[in-house]
Write a protein that holds these residues in place. Structure first.
Motif, PDB file in Angstrom:
ATOM      1  N   ARG A 234       0.814  -0.984  -0.041  1.00  0.00           N
ATOM      2  CA  ARG A 234      -0.197  -0.193   0.044  1.00  0.00           C
ATOM      3  C   ARG A 234       0.727   1.370  -0.013  1.00  0.00           C
ATOM      4  N   MET A 235       1.932   1.231   0.680  1.00  0.00           N
ATOM      5  CA  MET A 235       3.069   2.224   0.848  1.00  0.00           C
ATOM      6  C   MET A 235       3.469   2.438  -0.685  1.00  0.00           C
ATOM      7  N   VAL A 236       3.865   1.561  -1.261  1.00  0.00           N
ATOM      8  CA  VAL A 236       4.454   1.784  -2.557  1.00  0.00           C
ATOM      9  C   VAL A 236       3.566   2.256  -3.677  1.00  0.00           C
ATOM     10  N   VAL A 237       2.376   1.839  -3.684  1.00  0.00           N
ATOM     11  CA  VAL A 237       1.273   2.099  -4.499  1.00  0.00           C
ATOM     12  C   VAL A 237       0.934   3.607  -4.161  1.00  0.00           C
ATOM     13  N   ALA A 238       0.673   4.142  -2.826  1.00  0.00           N
ATOM     14  CA  ALA A 238       0.443   5.364  -2.592  1.00  0.00           C
ATOM     15  C   ALA A 238       1.617   6.148  -2.844  1.00  0.00           C
ATOM     16  N   THR A 239       2.753   5.905  -2.969  1.00  0.00           N
ATOM     17  CA  THR A 239       4.013   6.740  -3.159  1.00  0.00           C
ATOM     18  C   THR A 239       3.920   6.956  -4.572  1.00  0.00           C
ATOM     19  N   LEU A 240       3.657   5.904  -5.725  1.00  0.00           N
ATOM     20  CA  LEU A 240       3.773   6.015  -7.003  1.00  0.00           C
ATOM     21  C   LEU A 240       2.455   6.674  -7.506  1.00  0.00           C
TER      22      LEU A 240
ATOM     23  N   ARG B 245      12.735   7.903  -0.024  1.00  0.00           N
ATOM     24  CA  ARG B 245      13.186   6.723   1.083  1.00  0.00           C
ATOM     25  C   ARG B 245      12.923   5.423   0.452  1.00  0.00           C
ATOM     26  N   ILE B 246      12.207   5.065  -0.203  1.00  0.00           N
ATOM     27  CA  ILE B 246      11.591   3.979  -0.831  1.00  0.00           C
ATOM     28  C   ILE B 246      12.776   3.643  -1.836  1.00  0.00           C
ATOM     29  N   MET B 247      13.300   4.596  -2.654  1.00  0.00           N
ATOM     30  CA  MET B 247      14.038   4.543  -3.674  1.00  0.00           C
ATOM     31  C   MET B 247      15.573   4.131  -3.000  1.00  0.00           C
ATOM     32  N   ALA B 248      15.821   4.597  -1.931  1.00  0.00           N
ATOM     33  CA  ALA B 248      17.109   4.285  -1.367  1.00  0.00           C
ATOM     34  C   ALA B 248      16.923   2.986  -0.948  1.00  0.00           C
ATOM     35  N   MET B 249      16.005   2.517  -0.152  1.00  0.00           N
ATOM     36  CA  MET B 249      15.827   1.276   0.215  1.00  0.00           C
ATOM     37  C   MET B 249      15.942   0.209  -0.922  1.00  0.00           C
ATOM     38  N   ALA B 250      15.214   0.455  -2.042  1.00  0.00           N
ATOM     39  CA  ALA B 250      15.554  -0.229  -3.161  1.00  0.00           C
ATOM     40  C   ALA B 250      16.797  -0.376  -3.884  1.00  0.00           C
ATOM     41  N   ALA B 251      17.603   0.858  -3.804  1.00  0.00           N
ATOM     42  CA  ALA B 251      18.884   0.694  -4.275  1.00  0.00           C
ATOM     43  C   ALA B 251      19.783  -0.054  -3.336  1.00  0.00           C
ATOM     44  N   ALA B 252      19.600  -0.048  -1.796  1.00  0.00           N
ATOM     45  CA  ALA B 252      20.291  -0.705  -1.243  1.00  0.00           C
ATOM     46  C   ALA B 252      20.085  -2.164  -1.198  1.00  0.00           C
ATOM     47  N   THR B 253      18.818  -2.687  -1.474  1.00  0.00           N
ATOM     48  CA  THR B 253      18.540  -3.935  -1.649  1.00  0.00           C
ATOM     49  C   THR B 253      19.133  -4.654  -3.103  1.00  0.00           C
ATOM     50  N   LEU B 254      19.091  -3.783  -4.056  1.00  0.00           N
ATOM     51  CA  LEU B 254      19.768  -4.209  -5.532  1.00  0.00           C
ATOM     52  C   LEU B 254      21.113  -4.293  -5.117  1.00  0.00           C
ATOM     53  N   TYR B 255      21.717  -3.687  -4.310  1.00  0.00           N
ATOM     54  CA  TYR B 255      23.103  -3.890  -4.321  1.00  0.00           C
ATOM     55  C   TYR B 255      23.586  -4.936  -3.645  1.00  0.00           C
ATOM     56  N   VAL B 256      22.772  -5.318  -2.519  1.00  0.00           N
ATOM     57  CA  VAL B 256      23.053  -6.413  -1.586  1.00  0.00           C
ATOM     58  C   VAL B 256      22.866  -7.939  -2.527  1.00  0.00           C
ATOM     59  N   VAL B 257      22.152  -7.691  -3.234  1.00  0.00           N
ATOM     60  CA  VAL B 257      21.703  -8.940  -4.075  1.00  0.00           C
ATOM     61  C   VAL B 257      22.327  -8.844  -5.432  1.00  0.00           C
ATOM     62  N   SER B 258      23.048  -8.042  -5.828  1.00  0.00           N
ATOM     63  CA  SER B 258      23.482  -7.812  -6.921  1.00  0.00           C
ATOM     64  C   SER B 258      25.168  -8.482  -7.138  1.00  0.00           C
ATOM     65  N   PRO B 259      25.615  -8.993  -8.345  1.00  0.00           N
ATOM     66  CA  PRO B 259      26.819  -9.501  -8.412  1.00  0.00           C
ATOM     67  C   PRO B 259      27.910  -8.543  -8.365  1.00  0.00           C
ATOM     68  N   VAL B 260      27.706  -7.205  -8.259  1.00  0.00           N
ATOM     69  CA  VAL B 260      28.579  -6.069  -7.862  1.00  0.00           C
ATOM     70  C   VAL B 260      29.039  -6.372  -6.423  1.00  0.00           C
TER      71      VAL B 260
END
Length: 122
Positions: free
Chosen positions: A37-43, A52-67
């Motif tokens: 609901r938070m993501v939909v309301a934000t979009l 804040r959601i973009m920062a959390m998404a970027a941090a998550t992508l970094y942790v799961v990425s091959p980089v």
């Protein structure tokens, strides 16, 4: 011994905060249900959590990425430390943001994270 004890205490506090909240009554199920609901309301532009959601998404992508494998390959244990720090930050940010969203959703006015105090301005 001291570092292990502090680390254990930090993760215990994080786990308790995730389960019971930071003084709020939101359970883990409430938080998990609030995230879509938070993501939909934000979009849709109704909630102001985009940065804040973009920062959390970027941090998550970094942790799961091959980089993220590069520090682990060269620094071994120290390379895993950045993962622990980032995942801890993500967990804390999710707790904070879902609390903030649930208060917003329920109509609680909390500018700058503090309560609104009625009064007169002289």
């Amino acid at each position: 011994m001291g570092r292990t004890l502090r680390r254990t205490a930090a993760f215990t506090a994080l786990w308790k905060a995730l389960i019971t909240g930071n003084g709020s009554n939101a359970s883990l199920a409430d938080r998990l249900g609030a995230m879509p609901r938070m993501v939909v309301a934000t979009l849709r532009g109704r909630y102001d959590g985009l940065g804040r959601i973009m920062a959390m998404a970027a941090a998550t992508l970094y942790v799961v990425s091959p980089v993220d494998m590069v520090p682990e390959a060269f620094l071994l244990v120290l390379g895993l430390a950045d993962d622990v720090i980032i995942v801890s930050w993500i967990a804390g940010a999710l707790i904070s943001e879902t609390d903030r969203f649930l208060m917003w959703e329920n109509g609680v006015k909390t500018p700058m994270g503090g309560p609104v105090i009625d009064g007169d301005v002289a």
